[in-house]
Scaffold this motif. Structure first.
Motif, PDB file in Angstrom:
ATOM      1  N   CYS A 150     -19.182  13.043 -11.174  1.00  0.00           N
ATOM      2  CA  CYS A 150     -19.065  12.261  -9.996  1.00  0.00           C
ATOM      3  C   CYS A 150     -18.458  11.343  -9.957  1.00  0.00           C
ATOM      4  O   CYS A 150     -18.674   9.997 -10.294  1.00  0.00           O
ATOM      5  N   GLU A 151     -16.897  11.511 -10.078  1.00  0.00           N
ATOM      6  CA  GLU A 151     -16.042  10.378 -10.033  1.00  0.00           C
ATOM      7  C   GLU A 151     -14.618  10.652  -9.214  1.00  0.00           C
ATOM      8  O   GLU A 151     -14.567  11.848  -8.919  1.00  0.00           O
ATOM      9  N   TYR A 152     -13.897   9.621  -8.845  1.00  0.00           N
ATOM     10  CA  TYR A 152     -13.091   9.895  -7.890  1.00  0.00           C
ATOM     11  C   TYR A 152     -11.878  11.076  -8.293  1.00  0.00           C
ATOM     12  O   TYR A 152     -11.579  12.031  -7.606  1.00  0.00           O
ATOM     13  N   LEU A 155     -13.308  14.505  -8.110  1.00  0.00           N
ATOM     14  CA  LEU A 155     -13.269  15.082  -6.513  1.00  0.00           C
ATOM     15  C   LEU A 155     -11.859  15.553  -6.067  1.00  0.00           C
ATOM     16  O   LEU A 155     -11.600  16.544  -5.460  1.00  0.00           O
ATOM     17  N   VAL A 196     -20.204   9.899  -4.755  1.00  0.00           N
ATOM     18  CA  VAL A 196     -19.360  11.105  -4.843  1.00  0.00           C
ATOM     19  C   VAL A 196     -20.320  12.099  -4.774  1.00  0.00           C
ATOM     20  O   VAL A 196     -20.041  13.228  -4.177  1.00  0.00           O
ATOM     21  N   GLN A 199     -21.001  12.661  -1.046  1.00  0.00           N
ATOM     22  CA  GLN A 199     -19.675  13.651  -0.597  1.00  0.00           C
ATOM     23  C   GLN A 199     -19.971  14.809  -0.553  1.00  0.00           C
ATOM     24  O   GLN A 199     -19.601  15.742  -0.010  1.00  0.00           O
TER      25      GLN A 199
END
Length: 261
Positions: A150-152, A155, A196, A199
Motif C-alpha cells: 500500500c504505497e503510491y 498503486l 492507499v 482507495q
C-alpha cells in the motif's frame, strides 16, 4: 478441475513469491491438493519450498522447451507439503526459445490440461516482468491474484498491470479475471498505507481481500531455511495471516459454487 491462479505484479518486491509459497502451504494444510509452479528464473519459490534449484531437478524449462511429460517434472516432496514444478537460471533461456516455438503462448495451458483434475488449486508464481513466460501463465490461469504494497508507486504499478491483463485477455484468454488484490507488508501505523488501502477498497470493492499480510520478520527469514513460514514459525503473525487468507479464499470459492448451483 483445479482452479488455476497466477500471482502477478510487474513491480518487484511486493511479496509475490512469499505469497505463492505460503498460500500454497496454507492450502495444503487444509488437505487440499496443491501444485505450485515457479515461472521465475530466480527460482526463489523453488528454494523457499525446500527444493535445491542448483541440484539435478526437472524444471519448467524441461516442460515448456524440451516437451517432457508434465508428470515427469512435478516434484512431490517439498517442505510445504504441496507438489511443485521448479525453476532455475535455465528458465531465462526459455524466454528466448519460446519465441521460436509453435503455439508458444499456450504451451503451459496445454500441459496443465493433462493433470488439472488431480489438484484443487494450481498457483503460478510469475516473473516480475511482462515476457513470454508471464503470457503463458496468463493464458493458463482462470484468474490473477495481485499482491501489492500500500504505497503510491505500487498503486501506479497496479494501473499498468490492469491494462496488461485487459490486453492479454483479448489476445490469449478471454475468461481471465482478477481473483483478488492482497495487501502485503502492511503496517497499519503508516498513514499512506491506510490511505492507499481505502482507495483500493473504493475502486475494487470486494476484490480486495479482508485479510492483510503484515510486515513480519519470520516471513522474511523462512526462505533461508527452505520452508514456508507455517513450518518455520507457525505462531508468527505472517504464518497466521496466510492461513487466514487460505480460509477466506476457500469461503469465497464455496460461496461462488453455491451461487452457480
Amino acid at each position: 478441475m483445479a482452479k488455476v491462479i497466477a500471482l502477478a505484479n510487474q513491480k518487484g518486491g511486493v511479496g509475490k513469491t512469499t505469497t505463492a509459497v505460503n498460500l500454497a502451504a496454507s492450502m495444503a494444510a487444509t488437505k487440499r491438493k496443491v501444485l505450485l509452479i515457479d515461472l521465475d528464473p530466480q527460482g526463489n519459490a523453488t528454494m523457499g519450498s525446500g527444493v535445491d534449484k542448483y541440484g539435478d531437478v526437472p524444471t519448467i524449462y524441461d516442460l515448456l522447451i524440451e516437451d517432457k511429460p508434465i508428470e515427469e517434472v512435478i516434484i512431490k516432496e517439498t517442505s510445504g507439503e504441496y507438489h511443485m514444478i521448479a525453476a532455475n537460471g535455465d528458465v531465462t533461456a526459455a524466454e528466448v526459445k519460446l519465441m521460436e516455438l509453435f503455439a508458444r503462448e499456450v504451451r503451459l495451458r496445454n500441459a496443465l490440461e493433462k493433470i488439472q483434475d488431480q489438484y484443487e488449486f494450481i498457483f503460478i508464481d510469475c516473473p516480475p516482468s511482462l515476457n513470454m513466460l508471464t503470457v503463458n501463465a496468463m493464458a493458463a490461469a482462470d484468474s490473477i491474484l495481485v499482491p501489492m504494497q500500500c504505497e503510491y508507486y505500487a498503486l501506479e504499478g497496479l494501473t499498468a498491470l490492469m491494462d496488461t491483463i485487459t490486453q492479454l485477455a483479448k489476445l490469449v484468454n478471454p475468461n481471465l479475471k482478477i481473483e483478488g488484490i492482497l495487501r502485503t507488508m502492511y503496517d497499519p501505523r503508516n498513514r499512506l498505507a491506510n490511505d492507499v488501502s481505502e482507495q483500493l477498497k473504493q475502486h475494487f470493492g470486494d476484490k480486495v481481500y479482508r485479510t492483510v499480510i503484515p510486515r513480519n520478520v519470520r516471513l522474511a527469514e523462512a526462505p533461508s531455511f527452505g520452508a514456508p513460514a507455517m513450518y518455520y514459525d507457525r505462531a508468527s503473525s505472517g504464518a497466521k495471516a496466510y492461513l487466514a487468507l487460505a480460509g477466506e479464499m476457500l469461503r469465497r470459492k464455496e460461496k461462488t459454487a453455491s451461487v452457480v448451483a
